[in-house]
Every structure is written in structure tokens, then in C-alpha cells.
Design an enzyme around this catalytic site. Sequence first.
Site, mmCIF file in Angstrom:
data_model
loop_
_atom_site.group_PDB
_atom_site.id
_atom_site.type_symbol
_atom_site.label_atom_id
_atom_site.label_comp_id
_atom_site.label_asym_id
_atom_site.label_seq_id
_atom_site.Cartn_x
_atom_site.Cartn_y
_atom_site.Cartn_z
ATOM 1 N N GLU A 1 33.771 -5.626 14.935
ATOM 2 C CA GLU A 1 33.252 -4.645 13.978
ATOM 3 C C GLU A 1 32.364 -5.363 12.962
ATOM 4 O OE1 GLU A 1 36.193 -2.163 12.028
ATOM 5 O OE2 GLU A 1 34.628 -1.067 10.939
ATOM 6 N N ASN B 1 35.649 1.782 11.189
ATOM 7 C CA ASN B 1 35.153 2.624 10.101
ATOM 8 C C ASN B 1 33.644 2.461 9.919
ATOM 9 O OD1 ASN B 1 37.807 3.358 9.730
ATOM 10 N ND2 ASN B 1 38.166 1.959 8.021
ATOM 11 N N ASN C 1 35.180 7.364 15.548
ATOM 12 C CA ASN C 1 36.317 6.507 15.224
ATOM 13 C C ASN C 1 37.216 7.182 14.201
ATOM 14 O OD1 ASN C 1 37.738 3.786 14.971
ATOM 15 N ND2 ASN C 1 37.102 4.114 12.848
ATOM 16 N N GLU C 2 38.506 7.229 14.485
ATOM 17 C CA GLU C 2 39.531 7.691 13.515
ATOM 18 C C GLU C 2 39.061 8.896 12.699
ATOM 19 O OE1 GLU C 2 41.071 4.369 11.207
ATOM 20 O OE2 GLU C 2 42.177 3.644 12.948
ATOM 21 N N TYR D 1 48.968 -0.580 13.911
ATOM 22 C CA TYR D 1 49.082 -1.897 13.273
ATOM 23 C C TYR D 1 50.497 -2.021 12.723
ATOM 24 C CZ TYR D 1 43.957 -2.041 13.395
ATOM 25 O OH TYR D 1 42.641 -2.051 13.797
ATOM 26 N N GLU E 1 42.725 -0.028 19.157
ATOM 27 C CA GLU E 1 42.994 -0.910 18.010
ATOM 28 C C GLU E 1 44.494 -1.165 17.972
ATOM 29 O OE1 GLU E 1 41.343 -0.008 14.139
ATOM 30 O OE2 GLU E 1 39.572 0.917 15.054
ATOM 31 N N GLN F 1 41.079 -7.595 15.422
ATOM 32 C CA GLN F 1 39.759 -7.712 15.976
ATOM 33 C C GLN F 1 39.637 -9.086 16.623
ATOM 34 O OE1 GLN F 1 36.842 -6.340 13.107
ATOM 35 N NE2 GLN F 1 37.906 -4.402 12.814
#
Length: 503
Positions: free
Chosen positions: A26, A71, A173-174, A245, A293, A353
Site C-alpha cells: 500500500e 485505505n 476497500n473496506e 488483525y 488483509e 503488508q
Amino acid sequence: PSARFTLDPAFTVATVDPRLFGSFVEHLGRCVYTGIYEPGHPRANAAGLRTDVLELIRELGVTAIRYPGGNFVSGYKWEDSVGPVEQRPRRLEPAWRSTETNAFGLSEFIGFLRELGPEAEPMMAVNLGTRGVAEALELQEYANHPGGTELSDRRIAHGDKDPFGIRMWCLGNEMDGPWQIGHKSAADYGKLAAATARAMRMIEPDLELVACGSSGQGMPTFGAWESEVLEHTYDQVDFISMHAYYEELDGDRDSFLASAVDMESFIENVVATCDAVGARLKSKKRIHISFDEWNVWYLTRHQQQTADEPLDWPEAPRLLEDNYSVTDAVVFGSLLIALLRHADRVKVACLAQLVNVIAPILTEPGGPAWRQTTFFPFAAASRYGRGEVLRVEVDSPTYRTEKFGEVPLLHATAVRDPETGAVTVFAVNRSQDAELPLEVALRGCGLSAVQEHTVLTDADPDARNTLADPDRVVPRPQDGTALSDGVLRATLAPLSWNVIRLL
Ligand code: AHR
């Protein structure tokens, strides 16, 4: 008491999709700038890519790489990132409150993948935060069309004669997260994702498309979000995304060590939701999971630190540079086991990442690059976790956790190479203080020897690899593991990640 299970090649979960060993780059902090890309570094090649980092990424065994966010993608203007570098604009990057120079862009990313080798493939995200169908199509045409149109000819004029051939695309994304630029309701996002997917498939019907699932199992809209998004997109997409996460909170290490319990239930819940929508739609199609992720991330610490930070728009600041301990690596290895155990539905997974930002590789600007503790479980899983996942039902002593109740001390999976018959067992002992004897009955496997047992563990569970001591933690050979009369016997050290290779 021992932990035990039986392996039989007749009982398999699925063949592992190599893209299970994907990662994520990212435009965030120093993942790109001074991470993979640092012109002027003593080890940089002509394209400004750090060859020391490229070597480590190859050793890590990464396959699909998601790009450019995260993001970041929800404010991404792809046109800024192509063409002559000196003409590319500098922009405010709101997601991470940084300045984006665009010195590294789409063409450089494809060049980076080509340097990595044939297994590295792009997983490109389109911006469905501030943008929509039109810009996704333009990016697709620029990237994938051979030539003869304004956008494909622009790519050629920029020096990229060959199309980039991007097969896998993330639709935003999200988008369920209130923090996301252009955050949407499930209905609004579902309609936009379906329209984007439909249009992209008009150009290339064989793309693989990922719809955004929830950004975490704890989101208030979890479940309802997946259901509604899939009602709109079921026929248009191949995957729904999952993100998770984990971190140790309030010193509760026992629960942290059981993080994979949450990950496995999360996968099973999303699979159940996908199949429920499929049943409602009377569809024979199965939606797969792109777990794009996942990692250990000390997110709470990050949120506390950033709460009162000034808005000074730095270039490539040090953000999210978690330095992982042995304990983190054991949990991380357990998360890999969870993914392998669900290889029937999880076809793509991206370690978030790749460099510096919650990453298995750390670098210093102008200085060295080194392996974090988490590097080792990933490299071993990518190297030996190819083939067929065998069914593993563990019979294990348990321990009590605050978050998950009674949890087995053993977490394990096994992968068989169908060509050679070799089997690799990946196993975690979650006990903080006791060895765990392990017995594996090998039925019909035709195995006769232990080739190697390596273990990642340390007398200091907080040991980590740092700039000053980059090789403090490495996997070591474990003696005493033996195979006789069709039974593998091993002892798993307390708080350890183990790789046992059988021939
Ligand atoms: O990986 C870091 C961030 O975590 C990503 O940008 C975002 O998608 C997620 O919330």
C-alpha cells in the site's frame, strides 16, 4: 498428556491455491518509499528498486500482491501515477495524512512484480470511494488493452508496450468502515460494485473480481453487510474479502495465542453467509474468500499514537512499523495454519503488508533490510505448504482463555505434495510454559523418515529482530523427532511454531 491426530491422504481439504501466500503493498508510510523503492540506495537497481529487499521478498515466497491500498485506494487517482515522473503531481493523501509524490506508480509496480519472478501477480484495487465505474474502466483499458485506443496508446507512449495483464481486481476497500473515504451503505456499495463488475467484464469476461466484505468480524454490520452486498453482486464476483488483525491486549497472552480460533470462526461465518445467499438465489456458484488483509497488528497502540498527531503531511513517514516478537510470530504461524485449514474456500490471502508497514521485512533508509520474526513462518508455509491440505482433527489437551473459553493447546495442519508424497506438518504449541508431546498416526501415507523438524521459539518470548541485532530470532533444528511403525513422535517446545517435514 499428548496431543494427537491421524493423517490419511484419502482425506483431504483441498489443493492449496498458490495465491494463499499473497501479500500487500500500500502507499502507506514506508512500504513503497524507502521500503521496496529507494533510488540512490547503494543496493538500488536502475529502476530504483532495492535489490536487498527484492531478495528477501523472493525468499519469503510471496505470490499475489495487492496494490495500491488499502485505505489509500479510496482516494487514488491512477492517472497521477503514470507517465513521465517529473510531470506527476504531488497530492495530499488523506487516508494516512501524508504527501504522495507519485514517484512510484502503476508501471513501477508492474516492473517490481516482473523483477520478483513468475509467481508474483498483481491484485489491483479500483477506487470505489471517490470514484466509480468510469474510472475503473479507464484504468482497466490503460492497463490491459493491447493498443489502438487512447488509453492503451497512452500506456505505450509511457514506455509500456506490453499490457499489464491484470486478472484479479478488488472492487474498492473496506467500504463498510466509517473511516473509509467515500464510505457507503451495503446497498449503495453493492449496487456500485455490481455495476463496476458488470462493466469490467464487458471488456474482459474472464477477470477475477473481489467484492468488499466487512473490515472485521467485530463491525456492527458484519454478516448483514456480506449478505446484502452479495445479493447485489453474487453473479458478478468470484470472491468476497475478509480482513482481520490480531494483537495482545491488556497482557492477556493466553487469549492472544488463541487468535486463530477467532480467524477460523470468522471464515466459517463468512462461508455460511455466502452459501446462504447462494441458496436464496438458487445459484450453484460458490463464492470464495479473498482474505486480503491479515496479520498481527498493534492497532490499539497506533490509534492512541495518531489521535493527537499534527497534520503536517509528511512524505513516507514511519507509520505502523510494528517490530514483532517471537510470541507474535507464533500467533502469526497459527493464523497461517487457520488459512491452510480452510483452503477449500480461502483461495487468496494477503499478508498485510510486505515491507516496513506491519511487515515481515524491515528496512532503514540508506541502510540494511532484515527479517522480522514473522518472516520465518510465512517463508516455510509458502515453501512447504503447496499441495493438498490433509484433514486434521486434533485430540489435544486444552487450556483456559478469557476470550475463547477452553482452547486446544495444539493447532495444526498438514500439506502433502501429491507428486512426491512428502508431507509437511505445521504445528503450534500454545502453552506458555509446558512442552507438548505430539503423536501423529500416518495412515496410508507411505512415509518412512523425518527429513527435518525446525522450531521457532525462544527462552525470551518477547525477543525480536532489530537493526542492532537482526538475526536474534531464527528457526532452529529440533532433535528427537522420529517416525517409527507409522507413528510420528515429536515434542513441541512451549510457545513454539514447528515445521516437520516427512518423506
Ligand atoms: O493494512 C493497513 C490498513 O488496514 C489498510 O489500509 C486498511 O484497508 C485496513 O484498515
